[in-house]
Scaffold this active site. Sequence first.
Site, PDB file in Angstrom:
ATOM      1  CG  HIS A   1     -12.376 -14.053  -0.727  1.00 22.63           C
ATOM      2  ND1 HIS A   1     -11.885 -14.250   0.537  1.00 22.63           N
ATOM      3  CD2 HIS A   1     -13.327 -13.111  -0.604  1.00 22.63           C
ATOM      4  CE1 HIS A   1     -12.524 -13.468   1.396  1.00 22.63           C
ATOM      5  NE2 HIS A   1     -13.417 -12.764   0.726  1.00 22.63           N
TER       6      HIS A   1
ATOM      7  CG  ASP B   1      -6.028 -21.730  -4.008  1.00 13.54           C
ATOM      8  OD1 ASP B   1      -7.018 -21.028  -3.740  1.00 13.54           O
ATOM      9  OD2 ASP B   1      -5.827 -22.861  -3.526  1.00 13.54           O
TER      10      ASP B   1
END
Length: 465
Positions: free
Chosen positions: A153, A357
């Site tokens: 992720h 991110d």
Amino acid sequence: MSGRLIVVSNRVPSDGPPSGGLVVALHETLQAEGGLWIGTSGETVESPGPLRDIDGDGYKMKVFDLTNDEYEGYYLSYANSVLWPLCHRRSDLISLSAGSFDVYDGVNKRLAEMIAPLVEPDDLVWVHDYHFMPLAAHLREQGVKATIGYFHHIPFPTTHDLGALPERKHFPDWIAAFDLVGLQTQNDVSTALELYRGLNGAEMAHDGSLYYHDRRFEVHSFPIGIDGHAFHASAKDQDGRALLNLSPQEQLVIGVDRLDYSKGLGNRFRAFARYLETRKDDEPKAALLQIAPPTREEVQAYQEVREELELIAGRENGIHSELGWTPIRYIHRAIPRDQLASLYRAATVGLVTPVADGMNLVAKEYVAAQDAEDPGVLILSAFAGAAEQMEAALIVNPYDIEEMAGAIRQALSMPLKERQDRHKWLFKGVIEDDVANWTQSYLKTLQGIPARAAAQAERMSLYPA
Ligand code: ADQ
């Protein structure tokens, strides 16, 4: 799906109905397909026992407890003080402590030993995130032949980043033990391919699959999404401006993030302060609402980012506040998701400025929540995975305070037509590439692996290298 789906993630939705896009999507997939979800219980015990069954809504869940030492070494130390900063390009924040890798690897090994007897050859195992990077290697040691997928992720570490990892020699084996490695972006895929390109024993086949020693595996990007329609609908339920008691002239700039150093919060506050400093009297008055719930508070680097934010918010409010107007509103806790959606909708600007991110779902939630007739403007860091799909946002460099302050000014005064045009493109993407699409495309690719591997093996024997 012929066999069962077995999902492994650090936490399972054991505390009532699931919330949050990813958990809901996996929950719905398991409900539809049947299957098993395995994760930690969230409890620590003196001596850990076997997997425990807990009630799942339409599928099975099994949890395991950690000892205090395991929670410390596996979760706080290796996962969150080594792998997390490593993958978020903050090697300076890596805190190596003696023995923590052994504990992390030990938890993965223990879990593999508990899972292996449950896995049938035609099951699909889907492992989530950096807590379980060596899990497939341990499952293979236990003789598991089933197809095992992994979704990472967070950003994939570069070869340079990996230089700071004492276990860097093992890292390519952990990854290659999976059959399908799902990454958030094309950029992450390039980074992964670059790593294997530099290794002896790695080859790329014509169809793009990779070989590393005796392992064949595939690496593809699957950008995660949200349930855009549901989020859009829930944003209309309440009046976000009323929740905040905003005066009619006041514009709202919103930031929503776990309080994490990767989210670039310090520079975001500095950029907003710079905007306030340079604001002309005839420009609209804007307040920044930053919602940042605590996370991993036991880790030193998180305490420091909290102190930094409190310092900047206090200082800037001291300088710029007026009677009846506080320019930075900082809420250090989670708030209900329906309120969050309404607050996004009330905000003229969404500020999403991480320094690194994997994807960033807040960017997508902000877009989904907008009123298409009068939408707000998304300011998005070039270092969020979401920037690869969301080019119609105002893309900024989160290290450049001046540029971000300029983007805030530009967003606050952007003409309606431009806001509508940008929003139209962004909204289309958020709706089309939603979380259901993400789950389905990942699982479809995972299911196709055995057939592709067999075809590839045949081709390799016909045309030996
Ligand atoms: P996170 O780092 O947690 O996820 P993000 O993708 O932004 O980051 O997801 C955060 C979620 O938490 C959002 O759904 C947001 O609404 C919610 N949230 C944040 N603050 C909240 C608050 N105060 N109250 C309520 N809800 C709040 C990791 C990776 C990301 C990747 C996701 C999914 O770091 O890059 O996008 O996984 O793969």
